[in-house]
Scaffold this active site. Structure first.
Site, PDB file in Angstrom:
ATOM      1  N   CYS A 157     -11.084   5.797   9.990  1.00  0.00           N
ATOM      2  CA  CYS A 157     -10.776   6.888  10.920  1.00  0.00           C
ATOM      3  C   CYS A 157     -10.446   8.168  10.151  1.00  0.00           C
ATOM      4  O   CYS A 157     -10.827   9.257  10.576  1.00  0.00           O
ATOM      5  CB  CYS A 157      -9.681   6.492  11.922  1.00  0.00           C
ATOM      6  SG  CYS A 157     -10.370   5.699  13.427  1.00  0.00           S
TER       7      CYS A 157
ATOM      8  N   CYS B 108       5.861 -23.988  -1.880  1.00  0.00           N
ATOM      9  CA  CYS B 108       7.093 -23.337  -1.414  1.00  0.00           C
ATOM     10  C   CYS B 108       7.201 -23.329   0.107  1.00  0.00           C
ATOM     11  O   CYS B 108       8.276 -23.519   0.671  1.00  0.00           O
ATOM     12  CB  CYS B 108       7.167 -21.898  -1.916  1.00  0.00           C
ATOM     13  SG  CYS B 108       7.481 -21.781  -3.684  1.00  0.00           S
TER      14      CYS B 108
END
Lengths: 137, 257
Positions: B218, B75
């Site tokens: 984090c 594609c």
């Protein structure tokens, strides 16, 4: 009568002012152990203090630069002032980055493993306070 | 006069809430805070471990898969042209889902809708390889996040997450990454949290990982409940961080300590 009210008001204000900058009473009713306190302060998974602070710990290679050096903390502050700063620094500076070590309310999305638990127990807080009081210069 | 004061007060408050945002001229990539050795590792394709993932992604790009028997290349053709700049503008709005999607989700949408294959798991070797390969095609390009009426609410949600104090340690991302960057957190220099190079090879992981993996780290550090991979809150946070880094140079696959 009016005088009595004024005296009571003045006394209340002094009381509140003291409470605002200090927790004079031990959280456990007993004195902490400074040696255990030192271990807590230097352990980056327990006290976490050296993530942000530096201090008189020559054996610790990695110390933080986000917060004042802990050297001399026991001269700068009274025991009660130190206790308040560890229990909940935000009562002095609402914008502080220092975690409240003995508070469980008002927190958001705490991970399940830590939910409902303070960072340090009352006994650990007393150990840390006792240790900080030994930092005289 | 009174009304003016109230208005000024409101402006002052609004400004102070975000006063910490880093001015564009002061923005710096995590790259700038790294040691010379780590920077050299990122710069040299033969030393950058992330390039192994890029190479693997190149193979997957042309491999036919699924019921449709189609490869990505069937594609999209040559990724070096068709995928140029694509990673640097993700997350981007997806009309079908009515919300922004990140690069991994876009790749998985192609797998499901066009190749007829099951989606690849987050942090799987193949998904990291394909996203590293696509991201590599944006190296050197500026980050460009389109914000319009459709994306604005998601951007605002990401910004709110960045500024929300959370976890047992009660810190916000902003308190470290806007206010304390450049300082030392127990020996680690705090970067500004610009997602300029994801997926990255992180020395601490000894592996390639996505931005969401880094963000979850984090959250864990804050002792906060980390959002699941693919959670809308994480994609919104990615969107905000990429917008915050708009104009900065994309550098995937980056190396980080």
């Amino acid at each position: 009568m009016r005088l009595a009210a004024a005296v009571v008001a003045a006394w209340l204000t002094v009381g509140v002012a003291q409470a605002a900058d200090s927790i004079p009473q031990s959280l456990t009713g007993a004195k902490g152990d400074p040696a255990r306190g030192r271990t807590i302060v230097t352990n980056r998974h327990v006290g976490l203090c050296l993530l942000c602070h530096s201090g008189p710990f020559p054996e610790e290679r990695f110390q933080g630069t986000l917060a004042p050096d802990l050297k001399g903390a026991g001269t700068r502050w009274s025991e009660g002032q130190l206790r308040l700063r560890i229990v909940d620094s935000s009562r002095i500076n609402p914008a502080t980055i220092m975690p409240a070590y003995h508070r469980t309310e008002g927190l958001v999305r705490v991970a399940p493993a830590w939910r409902g638990k303070p960072v340090l127990t009352a006994e650990q807080i007393e150990d840390v306070v006792a240790f900080l009081m030994t930092l005289k210069d | 006069m009174r009304r003016l004061c109230v208005a000024l007060g409101a402006i002052a408050l609004a400004v102070s809430a975000f006063a910490a945002e880093i001015p564009p001229s002061d923005r710096r990539s995590g790259y700038d805070f790294m040691s010379r050795e780590t920077r050299a590792m990122q710069d040299d394709d033969t030393a950058n471990p992330g390039m192994l993932s890029v190479l693997e992604g190149g193979t997957l790009w042309t491999r036919k898969a699924g019921g449709a028997g189609k490869a990505c290349a069937d594609c999209h053709g040559d990724a070096r042209t068709s995928m140029k700049g694509v990673a640097a503008r993700h997350p981007s709005f997806d009309a079908a889902r009515g919300r922004p999607v990140n690069l991994e989700q876009r790749i998985n949408a192609c797998r499901v809708d066009r190749q007829g294959t099951p989606p690849l798991a987050y942090e799987s070797r193949e998904l990291l390889a394909l996203s590293a390969y696509v991201a590599r095609q944006s190296r050197g390009r500026p980050i460009e996040i389109a914000v319009d009426a459709r994306t604005q609410p998601f951007l605002d949600a990401g910004r709110a997450t960045f500024h929300r104090r959370q976890g047992q340690l009660n810190l916000s991302c902003s308190q470290c990454h806007d206010d304390q960057w450049g300082r030392s957190l127990a020996g680690n220099t705090i970067p500004q949290a610009h997602p300029t190079g994801y997926p990255i090879y992180r020395l601490e992981w000894q592996a390639v990982g996505s931005l969401q993996r880094r963000l979850r780290n984090c959250f864990v550090g804050l002792r906060a409940e980390a959002y699941e991979y693919g959670a809308p809150e994480l994609v919104d946070l990615e969107l905000f961080l990429m917008w915050r880094a708009r104009g900065m140079t994309f550098e995937a696959p980056a190396v980080r300590p």
